[in-house]
Design a protein around this motif. Structure first.
Motif, short mmCIF file in Angstrom:
data_model
loop_
_atom_site.label_atom_id
_atom_site.label_comp_id
_atom_site.label_asym_id
_atom_site.label_seq_id
_atom_site.Cartn_x
_atom_site.Cartn_y
_atom_site.Cartn_z
N GLU A 1 0.85 -1.19 0.00
CA GLU A 1 0.00 0.00 0.00
C GLU A 1 0.88 1.24 0.00
O GLU A 1 1.92 1.28 0.65
CB GLU A 1 -0.89 0.00 1.24
N GLU B 1 -2.72 -5.25 10.36
CA GLU B 1 -4.05 -5.49 9.78
C GLU B 1 -3.92 -6.26 8.46
O GLU B 1 -4.69 -7.18 8.20
CB GLU B 1 -4.77 -4.16 9.52
N ALA B 2 -2.93 -5.89 7.66
CA ALA B 2 -2.71 -6.58 6.39
C ALA B 2 -2.30 -8.03 6.63
O ALA B 2 -2.75 -8.93 5.91
CB ALA B 2 -1.64 -5.86 5.58
N SER C 1 -8.02 5.82 4.24
CA SER C 1 -7.33 5.45 5.47
C SER C 1 -6.41 4.27 5.18
O SER C 1 -6.78 3.33 4.51
CB SER C 1 -8.34 5.09 6.55
N LYS D 1 -4.09 0.95 5.94
CA LYS D 1 -4.06 -0.24 6.80
C LYS D 1 -2.68 -0.32 7.42
O LYS D 1 -1.69 0.09 6.84
CB LYS D 1 -4.31 -1.50 5.97
N THR D 2 -2.61 -0.88 8.60
CA THR D 2 -1.32 -1.12 9.22
C THR D 2 -0.79 -2.46 8.73
O THR D 2 -1.57 -3.31 8.29
CB THR D 2 -1.43 -1.15 10.76
#
Length: 66
Positions: A33, A48-49, A42, A44-45
């Motif tokens: 990303e 989270e990914a 927003s 993603k961290t």
């Protein structure tokens, strides 16, 4: 699993590579990303990914066994 993220004042980028070994097969999935500061999306961290990739890998391997 490999995670990396980079940031500067104007943009951020991240990627995660998840490799899964199942028997004689190795399954690899990649997420990346890039978000600029002018973007309204927003980001993603990497954590989270990673969770998204794990969920995808489990579903894929389950389907392959059917």
């Amino acid at each position: 699993m490999r995670q990396e993220s980079k940031s500067s004042t104007s943009n951020t980028g991240a990627y995660v590579i998840l490799a899964v070994r199942e028997g004689w097969m190795t399954y690899q999935s990649t997420w990346s990303e890039y978000v600029s500061s002018s973007s309204s999306a927003s980001a993603k961290t990497p954590d989270e990914a990673t969770e998204m990739l794990k969920k995808s890998a489990k579903a894929t391997l389950t389907k392959m066994k059917e």
